[in-house]
Design a protein around this motif. Structure first.
Motif, PDB file in Angstrom:
ATOM      1  N   THR A  87       0.847  -1.190   0.000  1.00  0.00           N
ATOM      2  CA  THR A  87       0.000   0.000   0.000  1.00  0.00           C
ATOM      3  C   THR A  87       0.893   1.255   0.000  1.00  0.00           C
ATOM      4  O   THR A  87       1.590   1.501  -0.963  1.00  0.00           O
ATOM      5  CB  THR A  87      -0.994  -0.016   1.169  1.00  0.00           C
ATOM      6  N   THR A 127      -6.434  -7.049  -0.583  1.00  0.00           N
ATOM      7  CA  THR A 127      -6.321  -8.037  -1.651  1.00  0.00           C
ATOM      8  C   THR A 127      -4.886  -8.428  -1.987  1.00  0.00           C
ATOM      9  O   THR A 127      -4.675  -9.259  -2.869  1.00  0.00           O
ATOM     10  CB  THR A 127      -6.995  -7.513  -2.931  1.00  0.00           C
ATOM     11  N   GLU A 128      -3.892  -7.846  -1.317  1.00  0.00           N
ATOM     12  CA  GLU A 128      -2.494  -8.188  -1.572  1.00  0.00           C
ATOM     13  C   GLU A 128      -1.751  -8.402  -0.269  1.00  0.00           C
ATOM     14  O   GLU A 128      -2.014  -7.716   0.725  1.00  0.00           O
ATOM     15  CB  GLU A 128      -1.785  -7.078  -2.367  1.00  0.00           C
ATOM     16  N   GLY A 149      -4.675   6.112  -5.798  1.00  0.00           N
ATOM     17  CA  GLY A 149      -5.726   5.112  -5.694  1.00  0.00           C
ATOM     18  C   GLY A 149      -7.138   5.602  -5.893  1.00  0.00           C
ATOM     19  O   GLY A 149      -8.060   4.805  -6.026  1.00  0.00           O
ATOM     20  N   HIS A 198      -1.882   2.480  -4.569  1.00  0.00           N
ATOM     21  CA  HIS A 198      -2.769   2.401  -5.728  1.00  0.00           C
ATOM     22  C   HIS A 198      -3.164   0.968  -6.076  1.00  0.00           C
ATOM     23  O   HIS A 198      -3.736   0.730  -7.132  1.00  0.00           O
ATOM     24  CB  HIS A 198      -2.141   3.079  -6.945  1.00  0.00           C
ATOM     25  N   SER A 199      -2.848   0.014  -5.202  1.00  0.00           N
ATOM     26  CA  SER A 199      -3.318  -1.359  -5.399  1.00  0.00           C
ATOM     27  C   SER A 199      -3.361  -2.055  -4.054  1.00  0.00           C
ATOM     28  O   SER A 199      -2.713  -1.628  -3.092  1.00  0.00           O
ATOM     29  CB  SER A 199      -2.394  -2.129  -6.365  1.00  0.00           C
ATOM     30  N   GLY A 200      -4.164  -3.120  -3.992  1.00  0.00           N
ATOM     31  CA  GLY A 200      -4.174  -3.937  -2.781  1.00  0.00           C
ATOM     32  C   GLY A 200      -5.405  -3.824  -1.913  1.00  0.00           C
ATOM     33  O   GLY A 200      -5.528  -4.567  -0.936  1.00  0.00           O
ATOM     34  N   THR A 241      -9.922  -2.974  -2.006  1.00  0.00           N
ATOM     35  CA  THR A 241     -11.088  -2.861  -2.871  1.00  0.00           C
ATOM     36  C   THR A 241     -11.621  -1.438  -2.963  1.00  0.00           C
ATOM     37  O   THR A 241     -12.408  -1.135  -3.866  1.00  0.00           O
ATOM     38  CB  THR A 241     -12.213  -3.791  -2.387  1.00  0.00           C
ATOM     39  N   PHE A 251      -9.792   1.139  -3.664  1.00  0.00           N
ATOM     40  CA  PHE A 251      -9.015   1.875  -4.665  1.00  0.00           C
ATOM     41  C   PHE A 251      -9.736   1.767  -6.010  1.00  0.00           C
ATOM     42  O   PHE A 251      -9.865   0.671  -6.559  1.00  0.00           O
ATOM     43  CB  PHE A 251      -7.602   1.310  -4.785  1.00  0.00           C
ATOM     44  N   GLN A 296      -6.671   1.801 -10.173  1.00  0.00           N
ATOM     45  CA  GLN A 296      -5.546   0.957  -9.810  1.00  0.00           C
ATOM     46  C   GLN A 296      -4.424   1.097 -10.831  1.00  0.00           C
ATOM     47  O   GLN A 296      -4.456   1.945 -11.723  1.00  0.00           O
ATOM     48  CB  GLN A 296      -6.016  -0.475  -9.611  1.00  0.00           C
ATOM     49  N   THR A 297      -3.404   0.256 -10.692  1.00  0.00           N
ATOM     50  CA  THR A 297      -2.118   0.513 -11.311  1.00  0.00           C
ATOM     51  C   THR A 297      -2.169   0.674 -12.827  1.00  0.00           C
ATOM     52  O   THR A 297      -1.601   1.622 -13.372  1.00  0.00           O
ATOM     53  CB  THR A 297      -1.143  -0.614 -10.937  1.00  0.00           C
TER      54      THR A 297
END
Length: 258
Positions: free
Chosen positions: A8, A44-45, A183, A220-222, A224, A226, A229-230
């Motif tokens: 994150t 999610t990551e 994000g 910007h990822s990881g 829900t 956001f 995303q990337t």
């Protein structure tokens, strides 16, 4: 200077031998988290590095403690007994070992590793303009200064949308490296399309006023919540001359020379 993107907005920033950890999010993926005022999201990551890899940390910079995507359960346990954490004054009231900084307040760190090291709290607006601050809570960014900086200060935006406070940072400091939390965070079932962090367009506006030599997007990822995303972020930034030439996308877990 080396940067390792862990999770994150959690990065390991190495200035010589001095190690700064930001925004400790260290839980594995899968859990659903409550962020307050009806806001939920799922992680999610997994972190790119294990807790065992975070040794000899000298300082933690925490933009805010009230949201789990900036300080999750393992992150909170990590800093629970850590003696050197800088954050907001609100976080300092909630966490016993945190030193809170007012907006534009500076804190000098006396260390032979980095002569003249100083951290300054910068303004952040972690909400759409029509939502009052108490909903999202107090947030801060940071400027990192030290002797012999070749190209200007390091700026950590914290969780923020673009607003006039970012232009004020540019008036007060020459930014060499800008690390931006992006994000386009939204909770559409609560506040529609109102954003709680910058999207790519906000980053371009920030880059225009700050003119950093290097732009490093994180956050910007990881999760829900956001909504940009990337892949979408990269497409926009690569399509604009200013950000195309200056942006560095970090590979998670890789120690990158900046």
């Amino acid at each position: 200077m080396y940067i390792t993107h862990i999770d994150t907005a959690c990065i390991l920033l190495e200035i010589g031998d001095f190690k700064i950890l930001t925004e400790p999010t260290l839980d594995n993926a899968g859990a659903l988290y409550y962020h307050g005022f009806g806001a939920f999201s799922r992680k999610t990551e997994d972190p790119a590095l294990p807790l065992s890899a975070l040794q000899d940390i000298d300082l933690v910079l925490l933009s805010h403690d009230q949201h789990k995507d900036n300080l999750d359960n393992n992150g909170r346990a990590f800093i629970n007994s850590f003696p050197h954490v800088l954050s907001t004054t609100a976080a300092a009231r909630r966490l016993k070992n945190v030193r809170g900084l007012q907006k534009w307040e500076s804190y000098a760190i006396d260390t032979p590793k980095v002569p003249g090291l100083r951290i300054t709290a910068t303004p952040a607006q972690h909400r759409p303009a029509w939502i009052p601050e108490f909903i999202s809570g107090m947030v801060t960014g940071f400027v990192i200064e030290y002797e012999g900086q070749p190209d200007g200060v390091i700026y950590l935006s914290g969780d923020t949308v673009y607003f006039n406070g970012i232009a004020e940072v540019g008036k007060r400091f020459k930014v060499g490296t800008g690390i931006f939390n992006l994000g386009a965070v939204q909770f559409r079932y609560l506040s529609g399309f109102g954003q709680y962090t910058m999207d790519s367009r906000g980053l371009i506006r920030a880059a225009k006023v700050l003119q950093p030599n290097k732009i490093i997007p994180v956050h910007h990822s990881g999760w829900t919540h956001f909504k940009e995303q990337t892949a979408a972020l990269q497409k926009v930034l690569q399509g604009h001359q200013l950000t195309r030439e200056r942006t560095i996308f970090l590979s998670r877990g890789e120690r990158t020379l900046i």
